[in-house]
Write a protein that holds these residues in place. Sequence first.
Motif, PDB file in Angstrom:
ATOM      1  N   ASN A  90      -5.687  63.743  54.232  1.00  0.00           N
ATOM      2  CA  ASN A  90      -4.471  62.761  54.375  1.00  0.00           C
ATOM      3  C   ASN A  90      -4.866  61.477  53.761  1.00  0.00           C
ATOM      4  O   ASN A  90      -5.473  60.716  54.604  1.00  0.00           O
ATOM      5  CB  ASN A  90      -3.766  62.678  55.505  1.00  0.00           C
ATOM      6  CG  ASN A  90      -2.379  62.175  55.560  1.00  0.00           C
ATOM      7  OD1 ASN A  90      -2.259  60.957  55.030  1.00  0.00           O
ATOM      8  ND2 ASN A  90      -1.372  62.840  55.977  1.00  0.00           N
TER       9      ASN A  90
ATOM     10  N   TYR B 255      -2.950  58.922  52.914  1.00  0.00           N
ATOM     11  CA  TYR B 255      -2.311  57.807  53.857  1.00  0.00           C
ATOM     12  C   TYR B 255      -2.821  57.221  55.099  1.00  0.00           C
ATOM     13  O   TYR B 255      -3.332  56.126  55.511  1.00  0.00           O
ATOM     14  CB  TYR B 255      -0.792  58.113  53.964  1.00  0.00           C
ATOM     15  CG  TYR B 255      -0.028  57.841  52.780  1.00  0.00           C
ATOM     16  CD1 TYR B 255       0.992  56.889  52.480  1.00  0.00           C
ATOM     17  CD2 TYR B 255      -0.107  59.058  52.087  1.00  0.00           C
ATOM     18  CE1 TYR B 255       1.611  56.700  51.323  1.00  0.00           C
ATOM     19  CE2 TYR B 255       0.640  58.993  50.473  1.00  0.00           C
ATOM     20  CZ  TYR B 255       1.526  57.907  50.447  1.00  0.00           C
ATOM     21  OH  TYR B 255       2.269  57.748  49.343  1.00  0.00           O
TER      22      TYR B 255
ATOM     23  N   LEU C  41      -0.406  50.179  51.620  1.00  0.00           N
ATOM     24  CA  LEU C  41      -1.211  49.787  52.902  1.00  0.00           C
ATOM     25  C   LEU C  41      -2.233  48.459  52.621  1.00  0.00           C
ATOM     26  O   LEU C  41      -2.926  48.016  53.603  1.00  0.00           O
ATOM     27  CB  LEU C  41      -1.932  50.883  53.478  1.00  0.00           C
ATOM     28  CG  LEU C  41      -1.077  52.100  53.978  1.00  0.00           C
ATOM     29  CD1 LEU C  41      -1.948  53.208  54.245  1.00  0.00           C
ATOM     30  CD2 LEU C  41      -0.136  51.444  55.296  1.00  0.00           C
TER      31      LEU C  41
ATOM     32  N   ARG D 263       2.169  54.482  46.332  1.00  0.00           N
ATOM     33  CA  ARG D 263       0.756  55.160  46.620  1.00  0.00           C
ATOM     34  C   ARG D 263       0.320  54.490  48.098  1.00  0.00           C
ATOM     35  O   ARG D 263       0.271  53.382  48.251  1.00  0.00           O
ATOM     36  CB  ARG D 263      -0.265  54.940  45.632  1.00  0.00           C
ATOM     37  CG  ARG D 263       0.120  55.936  44.305  1.00  0.00           C
ATOM     38  CD  ARG D 263      -0.741  55.632  43.339  1.00  0.00           C
ATOM     39  NE  ARG D 263      -2.230  55.452  43.638  1.00  0.00           N
ATOM     40  CZ  ARG D 263      -3.338  54.846  43.109  1.00  0.00           C
ATOM     41  NH1 ARG D 263      -2.959  53.892  42.258  1.00  0.00           N
ATOM     42  NH2 ARG D 263      -4.542  54.764  43.676  1.00  0.00           N
ATOM     43  N   ALA D 264      -0.679  55.451  48.720  1.00  0.00           N
ATOM     44  CA  ALA D 264      -1.260  54.785  49.904  1.00  0.00           C
ATOM     45  C   ALA D 264      -1.945  53.551  49.744  1.00  0.00           C
ATOM     46  O   ALA D 264      -1.736  52.567  50.679  1.00  0.00           O
ATOM     47  CB  ALA D 264      -2.013  55.864  50.616  1.00  0.00           C
ATOM     48  N   ASP D 265      -2.804  53.343  48.890  1.00  0.00           N
ATOM     49  CA  ASP D 265      -3.514  52.014  48.787  1.00  0.00           C
ATOM     50  C   ASP D 265      -2.479  50.900  48.169  1.00  0.00           C
ATOM     51  O   ASP D 265      -2.658  49.862  48.819  1.00  0.00           O
ATOM     52  CB  ASP D 265      -4.394  51.988  47.684  1.00  0.00           C
ATOM     53  CG  ASP D 265      -4.067  52.810  46.081  1.00  0.00           C
ATOM     54  OD1 ASP D 265      -2.888  53.276  46.274  1.00  0.00           O
ATOM     55  OD2 ASP D 265      -4.851  52.843  45.427  1.00  0.00           O
TER      56      ASP D 265
ATOM     57  N   GLN E 180      -6.284  55.757  54.484  1.00  0.00           N
ATOM     58  CA  GLN E 180      -6.259  54.304  54.099  1.00  0.00           C
ATOM     59  C   GLN E 180      -5.851  53.550  55.043  1.00  0.00           C
ATOM     60  O   GLN E 180      -6.551  52.340  55.302  1.00  0.00           O
ATOM     61  CB  GLN E 180      -5.351  54.160  52.736  1.00  0.00           C
ATOM     62  CG  GLN E 180      -5.192  52.762  52.296  1.00  0.00           C
ATOM     63  CD  GLN E 180      -6.216  52.283  51.424  1.00  0.00           C
ATOM     64  OE1 GLN E 180      -6.960  53.123  51.053  1.00  0.00           O
ATOM     65  NE2 GLN E 180      -6.526  50.834  51.477  1.00  0.00           N
TER      66      GLN E 180
END
Length: 224
Positions: free
Chosen positions: A154, A156, A75, A70-72, A159
Motif C-alpha cells: 500500500n 499511501y 503526504l 498521488r501518495a507522495d 509514504q
Amino acid sequence: MAVTDDAILRVKEMIVSGELKPGDRLPREADLAERLGLSRNSLREAVKALSLVRVLDVRQGDGTYVSSLRADDLLGALSFVLDLHSGEDSVQEVLEVRRILEPAAAAMAAQRIDDQEVIALRELCDAAAAAESVEELVEHDLEFHRRVVQASGNAYLAQLLDTLAGPTVRVRIWRGITQASAVDRTVAEHRAIVDALAARQPDLARSWSTVHVAGVEQWLKDLA
C-alpha cells in the motif's frame, strides 16, 4: 463551522464525489463561488489552504488544477507540519498513530511478502544485532520498519509511515542509550515479526508489531 472551513469542505466534496478528477481544471473563481454559494474571498482562502497540502495545484496565469492525488503529492507536506510540532507530547501522539497503523501494515505484509524480502529482513536483524553504535542500530531499525510497510503493498500507507518515522528518531536513539535492554529487545521483536511474516500469519504479525511499537511508547510515557 468557519466560512473558510466550509469552503474547503465544499471543494473537497467535489473531488471526493468525482465531480472534479485528478488533473481537472477548476471553474473560474467567480463561477465556482456562485455555484457553491460562497464569497470569492472564502473560496480563495480555501484554494490556498488546499494548495498548501497539495490537493490543488495553482498555476499562475493558467488556473487551478486538481493534483495527481498521488501518495507522495498528498503526504509530502506532512513532514513540514510535523516539524512544527516536535515536542515530547507530539512525539507521543506520533507513536500512538504508528501503533495503530504499523500493525495493520504488518498484517497486510504477511499476506503479500515474498521470500526474498523475508531474507532481506532477516539480514537486517543480523546487522542490527552486530551494530557497533546506537545510531547504527537506529538506522537498521528505520530500514526494517520501512521495508515491512513497503511489503504491505500500500503506497499511501508506506509514504505516511515513512513520514511519521522522522520525528521518532531522537526518541529511538535516546532509548538505546538509556535503556540497557533496548538493543536486545529491539532485535528480538524484529525477529519475531519476521518469523510471523515468513509463516504468513497476519494476526501474529499484527500482535508482534503492536508490542514492538507500544514498547517505545510506554518507555516515553514512563519518562514523563
